[in-house]
Design a protein around this motif. Structure first.
Motif, PDB file in Angstrom:
ATOM      1  N   LEU A  72       0.746  -1.246  -0.007  1.00 17.44           N
ATOM      2  CA  LEU A  72       0.010  -0.018   0.063  1.00 17.44           C
ATOM      3  C   LEU A  72       0.874   1.200  -0.014  1.00 17.44           C
ATOM      4  O   LEU A  72       0.706   2.015  -0.714  1.00 17.44           O
ATOM      5  N   SER A  73       1.766   1.404   1.009  1.00 17.81           N
ATOM      6  CA  SER A  73       2.683   2.468   0.870  1.00 17.81           C
ATOM      7  C   SER A  73       3.576   2.540  -0.262  1.00 17.81           C
ATOM      8  O   SER A  73       3.997   3.698  -0.539  1.00 17.81           O
ATOM      9  N   ALA A  74       3.957   1.686  -1.062  1.00 16.75           N
ATOM     10  CA  ALA A  74       4.691   1.756  -2.135  1.00 16.75           C
ATOM     11  C   ALA A  74       3.895   2.008  -3.370  1.00 16.75           C
ATOM     12  O   ALA A  74       4.469   2.523  -4.288  1.00 16.75           O
ATOM     13  N   ALA A  75       2.695   1.866  -3.383  1.00 22.79           N
ATOM     14  CA  ALA A  75       1.869   2.049  -4.808  1.00 22.79           C
ATOM     15  C   ALA A  75       1.657   3.602  -4.959  1.00 22.79           C
ATOM     16  O   ALA A  75       1.589   4.346  -4.131  1.00 22.79           O
ATOM     17  N   GLY A 110      -1.001   5.737   4.105  1.00 22.74           N
ATOM     18  CA  GLY A 110      -0.573   6.753   3.308  1.00 22.74           C
ATOM     19  C   GLY A 110      -0.620   6.707   1.756  1.00 22.74           C
ATOM     20  O   GLY A 110       0.188   7.550   1.256  1.00 22.74           O
ATOM     21  N   ALA A 111      -1.359   5.792   1.282  1.00 24.18           N
ATOM     22  CA  ALA A 111      -1.588   5.709  -0.237  1.00 24.18           C
ATOM     23  C   ALA A 111      -2.391   6.733  -0.752  1.00 24.18           C
ATOM     24  O   ALA A 111      -3.627   7.145  -0.396  1.00 24.18           O
ATOM     25  N   PRO A 112      -2.176   7.415  -2.070  1.00 28.33           N
ATOM     26  CA  PRO A 112      -3.023   8.133  -2.722  1.00 28.33           C
ATOM     27  C   PRO A 112      -4.418   7.040  -3.273  1.00 28.33           C
ATOM     28  O   PRO A 112      -4.149   6.064  -3.633  1.00 28.33           O
ATOM     29  N   LYS A 161      -0.302  13.463  -3.026  1.00 29.36           N
ATOM     30  CA  LYS A 161       0.444  13.359  -1.618  1.00 29.36           C
ATOM     31  C   LYS A 161      -0.396  14.138  -0.582  1.00 29.36           C
ATOM     32  O   LYS A 161      -0.579  13.647   0.634  1.00 29.36           O
ATOM     33  N   ARG A 162      -0.845  15.432  -1.059  1.00 31.46           N
ATOM     34  CA  ARG A 162      -1.613  16.259  -0.124  1.00 31.46           C
ATOM     35  C   ARG A 162      -3.126  15.639   0.252  1.00 31.46           C
ATOM     36  O   ARG A 162      -3.395  15.700   1.394  1.00 31.46           O
ATOM     37  N   ARG A 163      -3.633  14.949  -0.740  1.00 31.11           N
ATOM     38  CA  ARG A 163      -5.058  14.346  -0.421  1.00 31.11           C
ATOM     39  C   ARG A 163      -4.591  13.057   0.504  1.00 31.11           C
ATOM     40  O   ARG A 163      -5.485  12.705   1.239  1.00 31.11           O
ATOM     41  N   ALA A 164      -3.503  12.528   0.167  1.00 40.22           N
ATOM     42  CA  ALA A 164      -3.273  11.004   1.130  1.00 40.22           C
ATOM     43  C   ALA A 164      -3.161  11.697   2.370  1.00 40.22           C
ATOM     44  O   ALA A 164      -3.425  10.837   3.511  1.00 40.22           O
ATOM     45  N   LYS A 165      -2.353  12.729   2.739  1.00 42.90           N
ATOM     46  CA  LYS A 165      -2.160  13.267   4.097  1.00 42.90           C
ATOM     47  C   LYS A 165      -3.489  13.782   4.673  1.00 42.90           C
ATOM     48  O   LYS A 165      -3.900  13.661   5.896  1.00 42.90           O
ATOM     49  N   ALA A 166      -4.420  14.349   3.913  1.00 41.04           N
ATOM     50  CA  ALA A 166      -5.829  14.671   4.551  1.00 41.04           C
ATOM     51  C   ALA A 166      -6.655  13.403   4.826  1.00 41.04           C
ATOM     52  O   ALA A 166      -7.465  13.496   5.786  1.00 41.04           O
TER      53      ALA A 166
END
Length: 418
Positions: free
Chosen positions: A293-296, A319-321, A366-371
């Motif tokens: 998941l983190s690598a995708a 933390g995946a998009p 990445k911003r959306r994943a953080k949100a």
């Protein structure tokens, strides 16, 4: 409160998200001071000789795991008969339990435990709480065309109409249950599934290893994980892959999971001439899944039907998009443009466009994943969900006995679709 919970799966016996839901809820309720007993089953294909009934305590929860009876009944081939058999075994174990212990509430999770839950709640004279995790009509896009579909729907209807309080995991699921089971939606409590983010922390070395395995040439890779069934929409992702690869050459898809649709999906990949760009990896351990998941570059959840979408929470925790359809609860979990990108179920062009947007804009992704990850602690915290469940328990009252006839089965589409 004293809570008797019934579930047909409980770790390590896990088929889908229901087992993880019941596990987390039971542990949190126990941690909050409730006395929780879970009545569940031993693994498929076992019997009282190989896996006798056990009564143990783990994480503050008392687990009574029921052995299957001797008859040769298969979940895959004799579903209703198998369910009646395991329900009979659960009822006998429950009656032994109730000889010296009385619950304040009985909580049934999904239709497979209906027979035992109705009987034990009646015997204990305790309110029956039911959580509807999915529906048969929903899985088949509103069609109840075969005897098995109709049988399952009728048991779901029986459970919903026998319950003194009903819970669903999303507003979409509440509306679906109200339509199918002739229930007032105002009487249904919506409590989302939750997530434990700490479980999804991953070592950087594991992420690097996953990248080397699935993207050795540095090209993007997309991940789907879940049950391989038509309702999960993996075929739509495979159909979209040629379009994605035209703008992003070398993009690959990793499909993690098992299910009855696995062979069909291989044929779909061959049909769309992307078989060499798709890797079917089967079941991944929690550690392998978290790293993948983190690598995708993106996790794609193209469900045609999804009561909630706990997989979206797990992807967010890693933390995946996220790219997801708006089917059912996914539309509540993934906020388009805020915590991920969304598209209508079955919209292959929309799916391809959303994936392209993620690959073209990694910083925004990445911003959306953080949100999405930040939202887990505010909206999907198991402690809050357990507290909400306890409020439902406290307010529940055992209603008068109801005489229920057989429900009508829709001759056309149960949702009025064409």
């Amino acid at each position: 409160m004293r809570v008797l919970m019934l579930s047909w799966e409980y770790p390590p016996v896990v088929v889908g998200g229901l087992g993880r839901h019941v596990h987390a809820l039971a542990r949190q309720l126990a941690a909050q001071g409730n006395e929780v007993v879970v009545l569940c089953r031993q693994p498929f294909g076992t019997d009282a000789e190989t896996h006798p009934t056990t009564d143990q305590t783990a994480d503050g929860v008392r687990l009574v795991r029921v052995a299957e009876d001797p008859p040769h009944l298969s979940f895959e081939q004799d579903l209703v008969a198998w369910t009646l058999g395991i329900g009979h075994a659960m009822t006998r174990a429950g009656l032994r339990l109730l000889a010296d212990w009385r619950p304040d509430v009985v909580h049934a999770h999904d239709w497979l435990v209906t027979h035992a839950a109705v009987a034990l709640a009646e015997f204990a004279d305790a309110p029956l709480i039911a959580t509807v995790h999915a529906t048969e009509a929903g899985r088949y896009n509103g069609w109840l065309s075969h005897p098995l579909n109709q049988q399952i729907h009728s048991v779901e209807w029986w459970l919903a109409n026998s319950a003194d309080s009903l819970i669903t995991c999303s507003a979409a699921m509440r509306d679906e249950a109200a339509t199918l089971f002739d229930i007032d939606p105002g009487t249904v409590t919506v409590l989302h599934n939750g997530i434990e983010p700490r479980r999804w922390r991953v070592r950087p070395a594991d992420i690097e290893e996953a990248r080397r395995r699935y993207a050795p040439d540095g090209k993007p890779f997309l991940l789907f994980f879940g049950r391989l069934e038509w309702e999960k929409g993996v075929h739509d992702l495979l159909a979209a892959l040629p379009r994605i690869r035209r703008s992003h050459p070398g993009t690959r898809v990793v499909v993690a999971g098992k299910g009855t649709g696995s062979d069909w999906l291989v044929e779909q990949a061959r049909k769309h001439r992307v078989l060499r760009s798709v890797e079917f990896v089967g079941h991944l351990t929690d550690r392998e899944l978290a790293a993948t998941l983190s690598a995708a570059d993106a996790v794609v959840l193209p469900s045609r039907y999804e009561p909630f979408g706990i997989v979206a929470l797990e992807a967010a925790a890693a933390g995946a998009p996220l790219v997801a359809s708006t089917a059912g609860g996914l539309g509540e979990v993934v906020l388009n443009g805020v915590t991920g990108l969304s598209f209508p179920p079955g919209d292959v062009d929309g799916l391809a466009a959303s994936v392209r947007a993620v690959l073209d804009g990694p910083a925004a992704a990445k911003r959306r994943a953080k949100a999405a990850k930040a939202r887990l602690t505010s909206d999907f915290d198991w402690a809050k969900i357990a507290a909400g469940t306890a409020e439902v328990y406290a307010a529940a009252r055992r209603g008068p006995a109801r005489v229920l006839g057989r429900p009508k089965i829709a001759s056309g589409n149960a949702f009025g679709r064409h």
